[in-house]
Motif scaffolding. Sequence first.
Motif, short mmCIF file in Angstrom:
data_model
loop_
_atom_site.label_atom_id
_atom_site.label_comp_id
_atom_site.label_asym_id
_atom_site.label_seq_id
_atom_site.Cartn_x
_atom_site.Cartn_y
_atom_site.Cartn_z
N GLU A 52 -13.58 25.47 12.33
CA GLU A 52 -13.99 26.51 11.38
C GLU A 52 -14.64 25.87 10.17
O GLU A 52 -14.26 24.76 9.79
CB GLU A 52 -12.78 27.33 10.97
N PRO A 53 -15.63 26.48 9.60
CA PRO A 53 -16.12 27.83 9.88
C PRO A 53 -17.16 27.89 10.98
O PRO A 53 -17.66 28.95 11.30
CB PRO A 53 -16.73 28.25 8.55
N SER A 54 -17.50 26.75 11.59
CA SER A 54 -18.52 26.73 12.63
C SER A 54 -18.04 27.46 13.88
O SER A 54 -16.88 27.37 14.27
CB SER A 54 -18.86 25.28 13.00
N GLY A 55 -18.97 28.14 14.51
CA GLY A 55 -18.69 28.78 15.79
C GLY A 55 -19.40 28.07 16.93
O GLY A 55 -19.50 28.59 18.04
N LEU A 56 -19.88 26.86 16.67
CA LEU A 56 -20.64 26.11 17.67
C LEU A 56 -19.77 25.77 18.87
O LEU A 56 -18.66 25.27 18.73
CB LEU A 56 -21.18 24.82 17.04
N THR A 57 -20.29 26.06 20.07
CA THR A 57 -19.57 25.81 21.32
C THR A 57 -20.46 25.04 22.29
O THR A 57 -21.69 25.01 22.13
CB THR A 57 -19.16 27.13 22.00
N LEU A 58 -19.85 24.44 23.29
CA LEU A 58 -20.63 23.77 24.33
C LEU A 58 -21.52 24.76 25.07
O LEU A 58 -22.68 24.46 25.35
CB LEU A 58 -19.70 23.02 25.29
#
Length: 176
Positions: A52-58
């Motif tokens: 958090e706060p990133s929502g970055l996913t593979l």
Amino acid sequence: MTWRAPQITRTTEPYVGDERTMLEGWLDYHRQTLLLKCAGLTAEQLRTPSVEPSGLTLLGLVLHLTDVERSWFRRCFAGADLPDLYDFDSDNEADFHAAADADPQTAFATFATEVEAARAVTVGRSLDETFTMSRSDGATRTFNLRWVYVHMIEEYARHNGHADLIRERIDGATGD
């Protein structure tokens, strides 16, 4: 049975070759690195955000790089009239945000399709071949195919660094 991202055997980057061999080889190495970072993970794991706060996913990275492949090779360089894969008019990070609802198996298949399409539009084309793009501010820029390869290598290298950190968070796996 639970779907998992396919295992991949990454080919070694080229050590010797002409410019085209080096550019294509390094781009393929980075494409495979992204898939290697995803290998063996479930849909839920592929949707696990970094921190958090990133929502970055593979999965978001796979969707994003699928769109980047399509955009630079087929739309920009080859001039194909293709629709956007995502609604960027309402969300400039729509490709990343689409991961919440995307089917990973379809996403990986689409990625493979776009990579093959990118390869197909460059066969027999000179690295010096140019195209011009208009920017939203009205300015135009001219690029050549060589620039696209270098940019794509940079794009993957940067995002593969993100992928490495996300994968480590998911299951502790690290490595190049």
